[in-house]
Motif scaffolding. Structure first.
Motif, PDB file in Angstrom:
ATOM      1  N   ARG A  26       0.375  -1.050  -1.160  1.00  0.00           N
ATOM      2  CA  ARG A  26       1.499  -0.544  -0.358  1.00  0.00           C
ATOM      3  C   ARG A  26       2.186  -1.691   0.388  1.00  0.00           C
ATOM      4  O   ARG A  26       3.407  -1.801   0.423  1.00  0.00           O
ATOM      5  CB  ARG A  26       1.002   0.494   0.653  1.00  0.00           C
ATOM      6  CG  ARG A  26       1.530   1.896   0.387  1.00  0.00           C
ATOM      7  CD  ARG A  26       1.278   2.838   1.551  1.00  0.00           C
ATOM      8  NE  ARG A  26      -0.104   2.854   2.000  1.00  0.00           N
ATOM      9  CZ  ARG A  26      -1.066   3.566   1.446  1.00  0.00           C
ATOM     10  NH1 ARG A  26      -0.797   4.334   0.404  1.00  0.00           N
ATOM     11  NH2 ARG A  26      -2.295   3.526   1.910  1.00  0.00           N
ATOM     12  N   GLY A  29       4.674  -3.825  -1.355  1.00  0.00           N
ATOM     13  CA  GLY A  29       5.946  -3.194  -1.703  1.00  0.00           C
ATOM     14  C   GLY A  29       7.090  -3.878  -0.952  1.00  0.00           C
ATOM     15  O   GLY A  29       6.905  -4.384   0.149  1.00  0.00           O
ATOM     16  N   ALA A  30       8.259  -3.902  -1.586  1.00  0.00           N
ATOM     17  CA  ALA A  30       9.407  -4.586  -0.967  1.00  0.00           C
ATOM     18  C   ALA A  30      10.671  -3.764  -1.188  1.00  0.00           C
ATOM     19  O   ALA A  30      10.620  -2.653  -1.740  1.00  0.00           O
ATOM     20  CB  ALA A  30       9.545  -5.979  -1.562  1.00  0.00           C
ATOM     21  N   ASP A  31      11.818  -4.319  -0.807  1.00  0.00           N
ATOM     22  CA  ASP A  31      13.089  -3.589  -0.904  1.00  0.00           C
ATOM     23  C   ASP A  31      13.635  -3.536  -2.332  1.00  0.00           C
ATOM     24  O   ASP A  31      14.522  -2.735  -2.615  1.00  0.00           O
ATOM     25  CB  ASP A  31      14.148  -4.248  -0.006  1.00  0.00           C
ATOM     26  CG  ASP A  31      13.783  -4.115   1.468  1.00  0.00           C
ATOM     27  OD1 ASP A  31      12.886  -3.305   1.774  1.00  0.00           O
ATOM     28  OD2 ASP A  31      14.384  -4.827   2.295  1.00  0.00           O
ATOM     29  N   THR A  36       8.810  -6.415  -5.329  1.00  0.00           N
ATOM     30  CA  THR A  36       7.588  -5.592  -5.385  1.00  0.00           C
ATOM     31  C   THR A  36       6.706  -6.037  -6.548  1.00  0.00           C
ATOM     32  O   THR A  36       5.490  -6.209  -6.391  1.00  0.00           O
ATOM     33  CB  THR A  36       7.957  -4.098  -5.531  1.00  0.00           C
ATOM     34  OG1 THR A  36       8.722  -3.705  -4.391  1.00  0.00           O
ATOM     35  CG2 THR A  36       6.724  -3.223  -5.634  1.00  0.00           C
ATOM     36  N   GLU A  37       7.307  -6.257  -7.693  1.00  0.00           N
ATOM     37  CA  GLU A  37       6.516  -6.673  -8.867  1.00  0.00           C
ATOM     38  C   GLU A  37       5.903  -8.061  -8.644  1.00  0.00           C
ATOM     39  O   GLU A  37       4.712  -8.271  -8.887  1.00  0.00           O
ATOM     40  CB  GLU A  37       7.414  -6.705 -10.119  1.00  0.00           C
ATOM     41  CG  GLU A  37       6.604  -7.057 -11.367  1.00  0.00           C
ATOM     42  CD  GLU A  37       7.473  -7.452 -12.571  1.00  0.00           C
ATOM     43  OE1 GLU A  37       8.720  -7.297 -12.502  1.00  0.00           O
ATOM     44  OE2 GLU A  37       6.905  -7.923 -13.567  1.00  0.00           O
ATOM     45  N   ASN A  40       3.131  -8.023  -6.079  1.00  0.00           N
ATOM     46  CA  ASN A  40       1.919  -7.342  -6.556  1.00  0.00           C
ATOM     47  C   ASN A  40       1.216  -8.112  -7.665  1.00  0.00           C
ATOM     48  O   ASN A  40       0.072  -7.796  -8.002  1.00  0.00           O
ATOM     49  CB  ASN A  40       2.267  -5.945  -7.081  1.00  0.00           C
ATOM     50  CG  ASN A  40       2.065  -4.895  -6.005  1.00  0.00           C
ATOM     51  OD1 ASN A  40       0.934  -4.648  -5.590  1.00  0.00           O
ATOM     52  ND2 ASN A  40       3.156  -4.323  -5.524  1.00  0.00           N
ATOM     53  N   LYS A 122       4.181 -10.073   5.633  1.00  0.00           N
ATOM     54  CA  LYS A 122       3.550  -8.746   5.704  1.00  0.00           C
ATOM     55  C   LYS A 122       2.209  -8.823   6.444  1.00  0.00           C
ATOM     56  O   LYS A 122       1.859  -7.933   7.203  1.00  0.00           O
ATOM     57  CB  LYS A 122       3.353  -8.159   4.296  1.00  0.00           C
ATOM     58  CG  LYS A 122       4.620  -7.932   3.513  1.00  0.00           C
ATOM     59  CD  LYS A 122       5.619  -7.025   4.231  1.00  0.00           C
ATOM     60  CE  LYS A 122       5.217  -5.590   4.363  1.00  0.00           C
ATOM     61  NZ  LYS A 122       5.903  -4.632   3.560  1.00  0.00           N
TER      62      LYS A 122
END
Ligand code: FPP
Ligand code: MG
Length: 190
Positions: A26, A29-31, A36-37, A40, A122
């Protein structure tokens, strides 16, 4: 410890690690789907989750810690670790990380560095929820980690014992975050 007691303990640790795993995904996760990829990428490539495990194990000593704070502390440690790996792979020109193509190989150095920065941001946001003592622990640890990496890059100074230099480098760049991961008791964070 009897077998059933040890199995109960394993179940407890596994359940907490599962919560931490969900939160790690979680937090990465990004905008945008791309960030996000990319954020992660190294998290989902695997890893031992040694630092989260240490946080969980240490939480079993002393006063009870609620799950939300436990998960946060573990996530802060793993995000900081993973962020440093994005940067480390750029510095080492590595092509693989955790059995997967490194982020720098997939997306280039600039993206890999900035994704590391993103994950570090983060971690900073999450640590703020844990209070000032934890923020200080995190900042001091990060300062040691980075100085350890700089010392490794520069090598021993003239006349310095190479073994002593090496031991300080590994204590600072690797040991510091591992040590921070076990300092889950409030009185030890200062
Ligand atoms: C692995 O070393 C790398 C580290 C223990 C940390 C390196 C720290 C940085 C590059 C600074 C990070 C900065 C930010 C802003 C997050 P290694 O190359 O000895 O181990 P490896 O075989 O796993 O690559
Ligand atoms: Mg490396």
């Amino acid at each position: 410890m009897s077998y059933s007691a040890s199995s109960e303990f394993t179940d407890l640790v596994s359940a907490k690690l599962a919560l931490i795993e969900d939160e790690l995904g979680r937090q990465a996760g990004a905008d945008t789907p791309f960030v996000t990829e990319a954020a992660n990428h190294i998290i989902s490539a695997g890893g031992k989750r040694f630092r989260p495990l240490l946080v969980v194990l240490c939480s079993q000593f002393g006063d009870a810690v609620n799950d939300a704070d436990l998960v946060r502390a573990a996530v802060v440690m793993e995000l900081t670790h993973v962020a440093s790996l994005y940067h480390d792979d750029v510095m080492d020109e590595a092509s693989r990380r955790r059995g997967a193509p490194s982020a720098n190989l997939r997306w280039g150095n600039s993206v890999a560095i900035m994704v590391g920065d993103y994950l570090f941001s983060k971690a900073s946001l999450a640590v703020a929820e844990l209070g000032v003592d934890f923020v200080k622990l995190q900042a001091r640890t990060f300062s040691r980690l980075v100085q350890g990496q700089i010392a490794e890059t520069r090598g021993p100074s003239q006349g310095q014992d190479p073994l002593a230099h090496y031991l300080k480098v590994v204590a600072d760049k690797t040991g510091s975050l591992i040590a921070a991961s076990r300092r889950s008791r409030s009185e030890e964070r200062r």
